[in-house]
Design an enzyme around this catalytic site. Structure first.
Site, PDB file in Angstrom:
ATOM      1  N   HIS A  72       5.174  95.127-104.006  1.00  0.00           N
ATOM      2  CA  HIS A  72       5.156  94.440-105.302  1.00  0.00           C
ATOM      3  C   HIS A  72       5.074  95.437-106.457  1.00  0.00           C
ATOM      4  O   HIS A  72       5.738  95.274-107.472  1.00  0.00           O
ATOM      5  CB  HIS A  72       3.987  93.456-105.364  1.00  0.00           C
ATOM      6  CG  HIS A  72       4.235  92.202-104.588  1.00  0.00           C
ATOM      7  ND1 HIS A  72       3.629  91.006-104.872  1.00  0.00           N
ATOM      8  CD2 HIS A  72       5.045  91.949-103.535  1.00  0.00           C
ATOM      9  CE1 HIS A  72       4.042  90.075-104.013  1.00  0.00           C
ATOM     10  NE2 HIS A  72       4.898  90.626-103.196  1.00  0.00           N
ATOM     11  N   ASP A  73       4.269  96.481-106.282  1.00  0.00           N
ATOM     12  CA  ASP A  73       4.168  97.484-107.346  1.00  0.00           C
ATOM     13  C   ASP A  73       5.541  98.100-107.618  1.00  0.00           C
ATOM     14  O   ASP A  73       5.997  98.166-108.759  1.00  0.00           O
ATOM     15  CB  ASP A  73       3.160  98.579-106.955  1.00  0.00           C
ATOM     16  CG  ASP A  73       2.998  99.605-108.066  1.00  0.00           C
ATOM     17  OD1 ASP A  73       3.063  99.211-109.247  1.00  0.00           O
ATOM     18  OD2 ASP A  73       2.813 100.792-107.765  1.00  0.00           O
ATOM     19  N   GLY A  78       9.200  99.763-110.842  1.00  0.00           N
ATOM     20  CA  GLY A  78       8.941 101.058-110.220  1.00  0.00           C
ATOM     21  C   GLY A  78       7.544 101.243-109.666  1.00  0.00           C
ATOM     22  O   GLY A  78       6.614 100.521-110.030  1.00  0.00           O
ATOM     23  N   PRO A 170      10.859  88.506-104.913  1.00  0.00           N
ATOM     24  CA  PRO A 170      11.391  87.478-104.020  1.00  0.00           C
ATOM     25  C   PRO A 170      10.318  86.436-103.749  1.00  0.00           C
ATOM     26  O   PRO A 170       9.127  86.703-103.891  1.00  0.00           O
ATOM     27  CB  PRO A 170      11.723  88.249-102.748  1.00  0.00           C
ATOM     28  CG  PRO A 170      10.885  89.466-102.784  1.00  0.00           C
ATOM     29  CD  PRO A 170      10.679  89.794-104.222  1.00  0.00           C
ATOM     30  N   ASP A 256       5.973  96.492 -85.066  1.00  0.00           N
ATOM     31  CA  ASP A 256       7.018  96.653 -84.052  1.00  0.00           C
ATOM     32  C   ASP A 256       8.246  95.830 -84.474  1.00  0.00           C
ATOM     33  O   ASP A 256       8.304  95.369 -85.616  1.00  0.00           O
ATOM     34  CB  ASP A 256       6.481  96.202 -82.683  1.00  0.00           C
ATOM     35  CG  ASP A 256       5.933  94.771 -82.727  1.00  0.00           C
ATOM     36  OD1 ASP A 256       6.182  94.052 -83.723  1.00  0.00           O
ATOM     37  OD2 ASP A 256       5.249  94.365 -81.767  1.00  0.00           O
TER      38      ASP A 256
HETATM   39  C1  HEM Z   1      12.577  89.737 -98.679  1.00  0.00           C
HETATM   40  C2  HEM Z   1      11.846  88.988 -99.439  1.00  0.00           C
HETATM   41  C3  HEM Z   1      10.383  88.758 -99.256  1.00  0.00           C
HETATM   42  C4  HEM Z   1       9.758  87.567 -99.434  1.00  0.00           C
HETATM   43  C5  HEM Z   1      10.395  86.252 -99.854  1.00  0.00           C
HETATM   44  C6  HEM Z   1       8.372  87.764 -99.128  1.00  0.00           C
HETATM   45  C7  HEM Z   1       7.409  86.784 -99.213  1.00  0.00           C
HETATM   46  C8  HEM Z   1       6.148  86.893 -98.694  1.00  0.00           C
HETATM   47  C9  HEM Z   1       5.182  85.819 -98.668  1.00  0.00           C
HETATM   48  C10 HEM Z   1       5.377  84.445 -99.266  1.00  0.00           C
HETATM   49  C11 HEM Z   1       4.076  86.286 -98.028  1.00  0.00           C
HETATM   50  C12 HEM Z   1       2.795  85.512 -97.739  1.00  0.00           C
HETATM   51  C13 HEM Z   1       1.781  85.730 -98.826  1.00  0.00           C
HETATM   52  C14 HEM Z   1       0.563  84.887 -98.606  1.00  0.00           C
HETATM   53  O1  HEM Z   1       0.691  83.675 -98.450  1.00  0.00           O
HETATM   54  O2  HEM Z   1      -0.558  85.449 -98.597  1.00  0.00           O
HETATM   55  C15 HEM Z   1       4.345  87.646 -97.649  1.00  0.00           C
HETATM   56  C16 HEM Z   1       3.474  88.447 -96.961  1.00  0.00           C
HETATM   57  C17 HEM Z   1       3.716  89.776 -96.690  1.00  0.00           C
HETATM   58  N1  HEM Z   1       4.796  90.516 -97.128  1.00  0.00           N
HETATM   59 FE1  HEM Z   1       6.490  89.790 -97.889  1.00  0.00          FE
HETATM   60  N2  HEM Z   1       8.175  89.067 -98.771  1.00  0.00           N
HETATM   61  C18 HEM Z   1       9.367  89.722 -98.847  1.00  0.00           C
HETATM   62  C19 HEM Z   1       9.578  91.052 -98.593  1.00  0.00           C
HETATM   63  C20 HEM Z   1       8.607  91.942 -98.224  1.00  0.00           C
HETATM   64  C21 HEM Z   1       8.758  93.376 -98.164  1.00  0.00           C
HETATM   65  C22 HEM Z   1      10.034  94.118 -98.556  1.00  0.00           C
HETATM   66  C23 HEM Z   1       7.588  93.895 -97.731  1.00  0.00           C
HETATM   67  C24 HEM Z   1       7.186  95.326 -97.511  1.00  0.00           C
HETATM   68  C25 HEM Z   1       8.003  96.318 -97.315  1.00  0.00           C
HETATM   69  C26 HEM Z   1       6.707  92.771 -97.482  1.00  0.00           C
HETATM   70  C27 HEM Z   1       5.451  92.868 -96.948  1.00  0.00           C
HETATM   71  C28 HEM Z   1       4.628  91.794 -96.685  1.00  0.00           C
HETATM   72  C29 HEM Z   1       3.407  91.893 -95.908  1.00  0.00           C
HETATM   73  C30 HEM Z   1       2.893  93.125 -95.186  1.00  0.00           C
HETATM   74  C31 HEM Z   1       2.824  90.627 -95.928  1.00  0.00           C
HETATM   75  C32 HEM Z   1       1.485  90.223 -95.298  1.00  0.00           C
HETATM   76  C33 HEM Z   1       0.427  90.378 -96.365  1.00  0.00           C
HETATM   77  C34 HEM Z   1      -0.982  90.118 -95.885  1.00  0.00           C
HETATM   78  O3  HEM Z   1      -1.212  89.894 -94.694  1.00  0.00           O
HETATM   79  O4  HEM Z   1      -1.898  90.148 -96.735  1.00  0.00           O
HETATM   80  N3  HEM Z   1       7.349  91.605 -97.826  1.00  0.00           N
HETATM   81  N4  HEM Z   1       5.604  87.997 -98.080  1.00  0.00           N
END
Ligand code: HEM
Ligand code: NAG
Ligand code: NAG
Ligand code: NAG
Length: 332
Positions: A72-73, A78, A170, A256
């Site tokens: 997000h940062d 950037g 996103p 993984d």
């Molecule tokens: C491609 C579009 C993406 C969407 C729509 C998206 C959306 C989300 C959403 C909705 C959550 C759940 C948040 C919650 O309810 O607490 C989440 C969790 C997460 N996202 Fe994404 N994300 C995207 C891409 C990414 C990318 C590029 C990364 C890192 C390189 C990432 C890393 C994570 C991680 C590690 C979690 C788990 C966070 C936690 O357990 O606290 N996401 N994401």
């Protein structure tokens, strides 16, 4: 050393090409180096690693949260620690809008702890944005993910605005076309998008982000039994908004390629996850990574290195914050 007197056009031409290539490298990236703190704070990387790993042992949700915080940062103007700033009387900060997306407190705390340790060891030297980039890398490898070199020398932003968030990250509802466009604006290919989405092999999501897919009319792309399990897990979530489910139910704490294998059998959690396995622009990468973890790790590292230098500020474009949640001066 003797002076060359013979004119060699081939050498001159090669030198000109090198100069052109050098000019094409974005300046900000060019100034980042892996040994940036070698003289000013030689233990910087060790101090970050030790602090965040201890935090992860005490609070196992730290790692996934930190990886997401870093994403997000970087995505919002950037990798400049703008996401770490707290709001004050004069400014509603990025974090205030992003908090609606439930960024976890553990991740902020990991960075704060590392910063506290660094301010004792080498005051005023190591930026919060570098700390976050290192922390994300260290925690990722602690979960079993690939290790990669992090170039350093980022400065922290002078701005952090809540109104920069809406529409620039996103969303669990975004279409694949929207995702592709959002990533393309920042120079990331559909392949990068799929590889980076592989980060959803760890961590969790709250029911409001996905429950609509699994009932009353389950998404036909979802495995019926998985859909039923998710529907039950999220029963009554409107009254209990803290219910969350692992992004990868098979190996939730291991970095993984299981996320991609899950997508192949209809066990993606977010609509955006499952959609990557269906869209003709992205599904070939889902297949590749599901079949070959080495290929996933290779592409993930490539994309993370790209993300880690995206939009970084160097020189006078930023500062080394004394506290990660505050600009050094209220006067700009
Ligand atoms: C491609 C579009 C993406 C969407 C729509 C998206 C959306 C989300 C959403 C909705 C959550 C759940 C948040 C919650 O309810 O607490 C989440 C969790 C997460 N996202 Fe994404 N994300 C995207 C891409 C990414 C990318 C590029 C990364 C890192 C390189 C990432 C890393 C994570 C991680 C590690 C979690 C788990 C966070 C936690 O357990 O606290 N996401 N994401
Ligand atoms: C958070 O979400 C709520 C409800 O969707 C919205 O009304 C509010 O303005 C959001 N807060 C911020 C700081 O964006
Ligand atoms: C997804 O979009 C629908 C329709 O626009 C909306 O009602 C719903 O709240 C959105 N879901 C999330 C998680 O924001
Ligand atoms: C998996 O991907 C790696 C890296 O791209 C490649 O070297 C290897 O040959 C692939 N393995 C198989 C079984 O295809």
């Amino acid at each position: 050393m003797g002076v060359r007197t013979t004119f060699r056009p081939a050498v001159a031409a090669a030198a000109a090409v090198l100069l052109l290539l050098a000019a094409a490298v974005p300046v900000a990236e060019g100034r980042l180096t892996v040994d940036y703190y070698a003289r000013t704070c030689p233990k910087a990387a060790d101090i970050v690693a030790e602090t965040v790993m201890n935090k992860q042992i005490a609070s196992p949700t730290t790692a996934a949260g930190t990886i997401r915080l870093f994403f997000h940062d970087c995505f919002l103007d950037g990798c400049d620690a703008s996401v770490l700033v707290s709001s004050n009387a004069f400014n509603r900060a990025e974090r205030d809008a992003d908090i609606n997306l439930s960024l976890p407190g553990d991740a902020f705390d990991a960075v704060v702890r590392a910063k506290t340790a660094l301010e004792l060891a080498c005051p005023g030297i190591v930026s919060c944005s570098d700390i976050l980039a290192l922390a994300a890398r260290d925690l990722l490898s602690m979960l079993g993910g690939p290790f990669y070199a992090v170039r350093l020398g980022r400065k922290d932003s002078f701005v952090s605005r809540a109104d920069a968030v809406e529409g620039h990250l996103p969303h669990s509802n975004s279409s694949v076309s929207q995702l592709i466009a959002l990533f393309a604006e920042r120079g990331f290919s559909p392949r990068d998008l799929v590889a980076l989405s592989g980060a959803h092999t760890v961590g969790f999501a709250h029911c409001k982000e996905f429950a609509g897919r699994f009932g009353p009319q389950p998404d036909p792309a979802a495995d019926p039994q998985f859909a039923e399990t998710m529907r039950r897990a999220c029963a009554g979530y409107a009254d209990r908004p803290t219910i969350a489910v692992f992004n990868d139910v098979m190996t939730p704490n291991k970095f993984d390629n299981m996320y991609f294998r899950n997508l192949r059998r209809g066990m993606g959690l977010l609509a955006t996850d499952q959609a990557l396995a269906a869209d003709r622009r992205t599904r070939r990468y889902v297949r590749l990574y599901a079949a070959n973890q080495t290929a996933f790790f290779q592409d993930f590292v490539h994309a993370m290195e790209k993300l880690s230098v995206y939009g970084v500020k160097t020189g006078r474009k930023g500062e080394v914050r004394r506290r990660c949640d505050e600009f050094n001066s209220l006067l700009v």
